[in-house]
Design an enzyme around this catalytic site. Sequence first.
Site, PDB file in Angstrom:
ATOM      1  CG  ASP A  72      -2.100  -0.945   1.037  1.00 49.07           C
ATOM      2  OD1 ASP A  72      -2.191  -1.572  -0.037  1.00 49.07           O
ATOM      3  OD2 ASP A  72      -2.908  -1.075   1.973  1.00 49.07           O
ATOM      4  N   GLY A  73       1.997   1.198   0.681  1.00 47.94           N
ATOM      5  CA  GLY A  73       2.875   2.366   0.723  1.00 47.94           C
ATOM      6  C   GLY A  73       3.388   2.758  -0.650  1.00 47.94           C
ATOM      7  CG  ASN A 128      -4.478   5.352   3.006  1.00 48.39           C
ATOM      8  OD1 ASN A 128      -5.306   4.992   2.182  1.00 48.39           O
ATOM      9  ND2 ASN A 128      -3.540   4.538   3.474  1.00 48.39           N
ATOM     10  CD  GLU A 129      -3.737   7.893   7.061  1.00 47.27           C
ATOM     11  OE1 GLU A 129      -2.533   7.950   6.734  1.00 47.27           O
ATOM     12  OE2 GLU A 129      -4.413   6.862   6.989  1.00 47.27           O
ATOM     13  CG  ASP A 160      -2.715  10.755  22.793  1.00 47.33           C
ATOM     14  OD1 ASP A 160      -2.711  11.665  23.638  1.00 47.33           O
ATOM     15  OD2 ASP A 160      -2.382   9.579  23.055  1.00 47.33           O
ATOM     16  CB  THR A 207      -8.689  -0.827   5.772  1.00 50.29           C
ATOM     17  OG1 THR A 207      -8.257  -0.278   4.520  1.00 50.29           O
ATOM     18  CG2 THR A 207     -10.123  -1.302   5.640  1.00 50.29           C
ATOM     19  CE1 TYR A 222      -2.773   5.814  14.373  1.00 51.04           C
ATOM     20  CE2 TYR A 222      -1.835   7.703  13.211  1.00 51.04           C
ATOM     21  CZ  TYR A 222      -2.040   6.991  14.380  1.00 51.04           C
ATOM     22  OH  TYR A 222      -1.511   7.445  15.554  1.00 51.04           O
ATOM     23  CG  LEU A 224      -9.268  -1.092  11.216  1.00 45.70           C
ATOM     24  CD1 LEU A 224     -10.770  -1.105  11.451  1.00 45.70           C
ATOM     25  CD2 LEU A 224      -8.899  -2.109  10.143  1.00 45.70           C
ATOM     26  CB  SER A 225      -4.698   1.231  14.179  1.00 46.93           C
ATOM     27  OG  SER A 225      -4.218   0.378  13.176  1.00 46.93           O
TER      28      SER A 225
END
Length: 406
Positions: free
Chosen positions: A88-89, A167-168, A197, A208, A210, A212-213
């Site tokens: 993905d990166g 992504n974000e 944070d 799906t 960061y 999602l984590s």
Amino acid sequence: MWADNQALKLQRRAHIMWDNGGPKTVFIVKKTGSAKTTAKLKEIALWLHKQGIRVLVERPVHRTEFPEFEAFDAENDDVDFCVSLGGDGTVLHLTSLFVEDTPLPPVISFSMGTLGFLTPFDAGDFQPCLSRVLAANQDPVFCTLRTRKRCEVYWEGQLQRVHHVLNECLVDRGASPNMVQLEAYVDGHHITTVQADGLIIATPSGSTAYSLSAGGPMVAPSVPGTLLTPIAPHSLSFRPLVVPESSEIEIHLPPSARSHARASFDGRHTLRMLRDSSIRCTTSLCALPMINMGYLDRDWYEGIVQKLKWNVPIRETDSADIAAFTSRNLLRNKGVDTQSMSAIASKSDGNGSRNQPEVIGPIGKNTVSDDELTAEQVKEAVQQYKASLQRGISEPTTAGAPHSGR
């Protein structure tokens, strides 16, 4: 040509159609520092050359590894489609090479990294995959338009820089030990003060990652929405939020904040957010067309099951029940009397337990439709179904044993 219902005006899922006889130029991006992706890039590039296609690579790759291939120039080169070799990166890196908000070429991504939701294709099968892409006018090739976000960074009301993310966008406390305090606005309306944070502004593709984590929901890539996911919020009632894709989201670090903040865009371009700075996120005009293996969002659903093990049954018998039920229905549709065969299952094994049917191999485990069954397959299925009923899987019970409700 759109695959979605045109009346809905979603315009997220489409078919690829080539003009002027097919693609002429392909841009290949690989994962850095990997001998395997380097070898695969050369193999794919030589194969494309034999098809009469011009191959471009990144300028550092052209300079240090493959001088025989031309270097990519984002401003002057007209690319028909891109090939990604990595995870993905690598896909995120590829999209970052197209700086301006202009139409992006379709991307076919081969999995040569770690966990990846954007890489559905196997690099070992690149020839049939690319052959199908080249012949898209004869055999439809599906793609999903992956939404991107345009992120404008302001300080004291002045535009500083612009980034486009797949992504974000992340705003967090950085190296500060204190929680970050942010003011969140949607369509110009103040919705909440964030004490956490950090805060993630994610696309459906980033749901799906960061997000999602941090406890955010998984959102199918064709859903038109934007996620606001807090990271370790001070308030337990601060749950993730999904807002319309068309909404303008602005995150402001007030002058009264205890400390500065940090921002990053798809994990890159990290910057320090000073007090009285803000990030304004809108939907980019041009999405990223991702070539799919299957129709609509099937690749995504298979990915969350196979890679995240989403809702995979803990009890092994669950999959056996589903497979046996599927096999029995397929046989019944072919006129096989499964009821008389199932009578064998009612016999006791002498220990007070009943026999349970085992999984039927070629029908229960494979995705074979009723219409595709041949006479030999039906005959084989009948034999295996009878054998499974005769063998059975006994589940001995003990009198007085506690009964589980699950």
